[in-house]
Write a protein that holds these residues in place. Structure first.
Motif, short mmCIF file in Angstrom:
data_model
loop_
_atom_site.label_atom_id
_atom_site.label_comp_id
_atom_site.label_asym_id
_atom_site.label_seq_id
_atom_site.Cartn_x
_atom_site.Cartn_y
_atom_site.Cartn_z
N LEU A 180 0.87 -1.12 0.16
CA LEU A 180 -0.18 0.01 -0.01
C LEU A 180 0.90 1.37 -0.07
O LEU A 180 1.79 1.29 1.00
CB LEU A 180 -0.80 0.08 1.16
CG LEU A 180 -1.68 -1.40 1.51
CD1 LEU A 180 -2.41 -1.03 2.76
CD2 LEU A 180 -2.64 -1.56 0.35
N VAL A 203 0.76 4.99 0.71
CA VAL A 203 0.21 6.09 1.22
C VAL A 203 0.61 7.34 0.79
O VAL A 203 1.60 7.90 1.40
CB VAL A 203 -0.16 6.09 2.64
CG1 VAL A 203 -0.70 7.10 3.18
CG2 VAL A 203 -0.54 4.72 3.29
N GLU A 243 -1.19 -1.04 -4.47
CA GLU A 243 -2.41 0.01 -4.23
C GLU A 243 -1.76 1.42 -3.99
O GLU A 243 -1.10 1.40 -3.16
CB GLU A 243 -3.12 -0.71 -3.28
CG GLU A 243 -4.76 -0.42 -3.42
CD GLU A 243 -5.18 -0.90 -2.13
OE1 GLU A 243 -5.60 -2.49 -2.15
OE2 GLU A 243 -5.58 -0.27 -1.13
N ASN A 259 -2.86 4.41 -2.24
CA ASN A 259 -4.09 4.95 -1.03
C ASN A 259 -3.78 6.59 -1.34
O ASN A 259 -2.82 6.99 -0.44
CB ASN A 259 -3.96 4.41 0.14
CG ASN A 259 -4.27 2.89 0.06
OD1 ASN A 259 -3.73 2.08 0.92
ND2 ASN A 259 -4.80 2.41 -1.02
N ARG A 273 -9.45 1.39 3.41
CA ARG A 273 -8.38 2.24 3.63
C ARG A 273 -8.72 3.57 4.07
O ARG A 273 -7.88 4.68 3.45
CB ARG A 273 -7.08 2.04 2.56
CG ARG A 273 -7.35 0.98 1.77
CD ARG A 273 -6.57 -0.20 2.16
NE ARG A 273 -6.43 -1.25 1.02
CZ ARG A 273 -6.82 -2.43 1.26
NH1 ARG A 273 -7.61 -2.94 2.45
NH2 ARG A 273 -6.70 -3.31 0.40
#
Ligand code: ARG
Length: 589
Positions: A345, A347, A376, A378, A526
């Motif tokens: 993830l 961020v 991914e 986010n 999320r």
């Protein structure tokens, strides 16, 4: 154990089945009309389509088949076929009793834990940590905590920006000031001094100056570019200098993150891909994934279906320098090899969306990432000033995170000193409370908005003790602590949870039972804002309960013990949620 709604879903699934319909229609949700009922089941409407029958009739059949009538105070049909549900108070209390007894308050861990690597923070060495990195750290930390609470195996990596042009810029900036340092002497073979030639204060000055100069002085810009290439190619003096820059920066970063209650497992960065970068580039060339385009080396990532066009990912510039995308690709390679994550993830600011699309597509296309690893992004929006533009200092500069923390702490100090009890505490405790409250105000305000949205920095509003703010929720938690402390002083113990006696008590019971669903939703999306909203609702429910009942003065000992237990479990739920948000709670305030 799950939520009350989960329990009811089980009962309704059975009822649908025994009435001859598919179990999957039995889903029960918390009512969006709490004035009418506590829960609702709307499955009859969907079932009506499949069975080509009247939804109201289906709903009636389901209600007739319900096998646990003792659970319900009222089951009624509404509208075209909704089932409205009100529970018996005893049933609610029995559930809250279980929540109370369960260390995890009904929240289950996932059946198949995955390994999740979270890339967050993303500060750059030498560039001061600024508020743009604030959200990455705050949101990332919360996502890490939520994944971990659900039982996943989580690794948080700060992913330092330490391999780009900024390094060349400060090398050249420092050469200007101190040209005689041994690091600049190409003929010198070491050893280099152990003491860093710069302090964090120097670095914070050097970078903005050099970056300003790069814009107007082409010769300087060229020298910085060249220094970056040489650093990447391994020139010993530059490597030694770079190591100092990194160490000095990291020391300072650790302190800022510490104050924000943010903790990384890994302190890796772009530069940690050095020893695999060129091998990877060679492989991609040999396998014809990478091709030359006007002297540079690129990987095409445009959609095969041609719906939208994505520019190619650049691996190497004409001068041989590697770029942000190259180190990101090599970092994925490294993470896959070392950690075999099921998810990575990222961020990172929304503005990097295109970058991540390129990197992810290139990773899958070239086999750097297997399809089984989910990459991914986010993303998140910007923290703006009141003018709607990215937040700046009063002088129009970029505010450093350190200064921002100072600002919120001072602001909190001014506020808490208006609380009578606080004035008696010693300075140390006051300062600690001010830091916790200030950081809570900042973090809650940041997390409360859905991460993809921009929001406006408004310290007065964030610091208010009313409404959806960190201080409001902390105050509720601290109030419960104080109730429990006073009860303890009088030798009063919490006991079994009794059926609620008032609406406010019932509402608190019901709110407490929702926690597991909120945690799951937050993980799936999320999006920690769901937990923020829940914390607010729970704190508000407790405050209402607290104002309707005089817990400590209650004469009926069983009732009083039940209320103490309810207070205790509310406190644990609040503390759990705040911990998942990365927010600390003071002992008192
Ligand atoms: N250092 C980057 C920046 O300041 C953020 C890094 C994000 N993570 C990544 N793997 N690219 O913009």
């Amino acid at each position: 154990m799950g939520t009350l709604a989960d329990k009811l879903t089980g009962l309704f699934a059975d009822a649908f089945e025994s009435a001859g319909y598919d179990r999957s229609y039995g889903e029960v949700r918390v009512s969006d009309r709490p004035d009418l009922c506590q829960f609702q089941c709307n499955g009859a409407l969907a079932a009506a389509k499949q069975y080509r029958a009247n939804p109201r009739q289906i709903a009636q059949n389901v209600v007739d088949s319900i096998s646990a009538p003792v659970v319900f105070e009222d089951l009624s049909l509404a509208g075209p076929g909704f089932i409205n549900i009100v529970l018996q108070d005893d049933f609610i209390a029995a559930h809250v009793q279980k929540v109370h007894e369960d260390e995890r308050m009904g929240c289950e861990t996932v059946a198949t834990p995955g390994r999740i690597l979270v890339d967050y923070g993303g500060p750059n060495v030498a560039k001061p940590l600024h508020v743009g990195h604030l959200r990455a750290a705050i949101i990332g930390e919360s996502i890490v905590r939520i994944c971990r609470f659900l039982g996943h195996d989580v690794i948080g990596d700060v992913h330092l920006g330490d391999w780009g042009l900024q390094m060349g810029l400060i090398i050249e900036g420092l050469r200007d000031r101190q040209p005689d340092l041994p690091y600049f002497d190409a003929g010198y073979t070491g050893p280099y001094p152990e003491e860093p030639p710069v302090t964090i204060g120097d670095l914070e000055e050097l970078y903005p100056q050099a970056s300003e100069r790069e814009k107007s002085d082409p010769e300087f810009a060229e020298a910085a570019r060249q220094a970056t290439v040489e650093l990447q190619a391994g020139r010993p003096g530059y490597r030694a200098l770079w190591q100092h820059f990194r160490d000095v920066s990291v020391d300072d970063l650790r302190q800022s993150y510490e104050r924000l209650n943010i903790h990384f497992d890994l302190w890796l960065g772009e530069s940690d891909t050095q020893d695999r970068l060129y091998g990877l580039i060679e492989r991609l060339k040999a396998e014809e994934y990478a091709r030359e385009s006007r002297g540079a080396l690129v990987v095409e990532v445009d959609d095969l279906d041609g719906k939208e066009s994505i520019p190619p990912l650049m691996l190497q510039k004409t001068d041989g320098a590697v770029l942000y995308g190259t180190t990101d690709l090599a970092t994925i390679d490294q993470r896959i090899e070392e950690y075999r994550p099921d998810y990575i993830l990222y961020v990172v600011d929304n503005r990097q969306q295109q970058h991540f699309r390129q990197v992810f597509k290139a990773s899958y296309k070239t086999g750097v990432a297997p399809e089984s690893t989910r990459l991914e992004h986010n993303g998140f929006g910007t923290m703006n000033g009141k003018d709607g533009k990215p937040f700046k200092t009063r002088e129009g500069g970029i505010m450093k995170l350190k200064d921002l923390i100072g600002l919120v702490t001072d602001h909190a100090m001014a506020r808490i000193e208006t609380i009578e009890s606080v004035r008696e505490y010693d300075e140390d405790e006051k300062e600690q409370i001010a830091r916790i409250v200030g950081v809570a105000a900042l973090k809650y305000a940041d997390l409360m908005n859905h991460r993809t949205k921009d929001y406006v920095f408004d310290l007065d509003r964030f610091s208010s003790f009313e409404g959806r703010t960190g201080p409001y929720i902390l105050y509720a938690a601290v109030r419960i602590k104080s109730v429990l402390r006073r009860a303890g002083e009088r030798g009063l113990q919490p006991g079994g949870i009794m059926a609620p006696r008032s609406e406010s008590e019932r509402d608190l019971d019901l709110k407490l039972s929702e926690l597991p669903a909120v945690v799951d939703l937050t993980f799936e999306t999320r999006a920690p804002n769901h937990l923020c909203e829940y914390a607010f609702q729970l704190a508000t429910a407790y405050n209402r309960f607290y104002h309707t009942h005089h817990i400590l003065n209650e004469e009926d000992a069983d009732r009083r013990a039940s209320w103490l237990a309810l207070s205790e479990v509310t406190l644990r739920a609040l503390e759990r949620v705040l911990d998942l948000l990365g927010i600390e709670v003071p002992r008192r305030m």
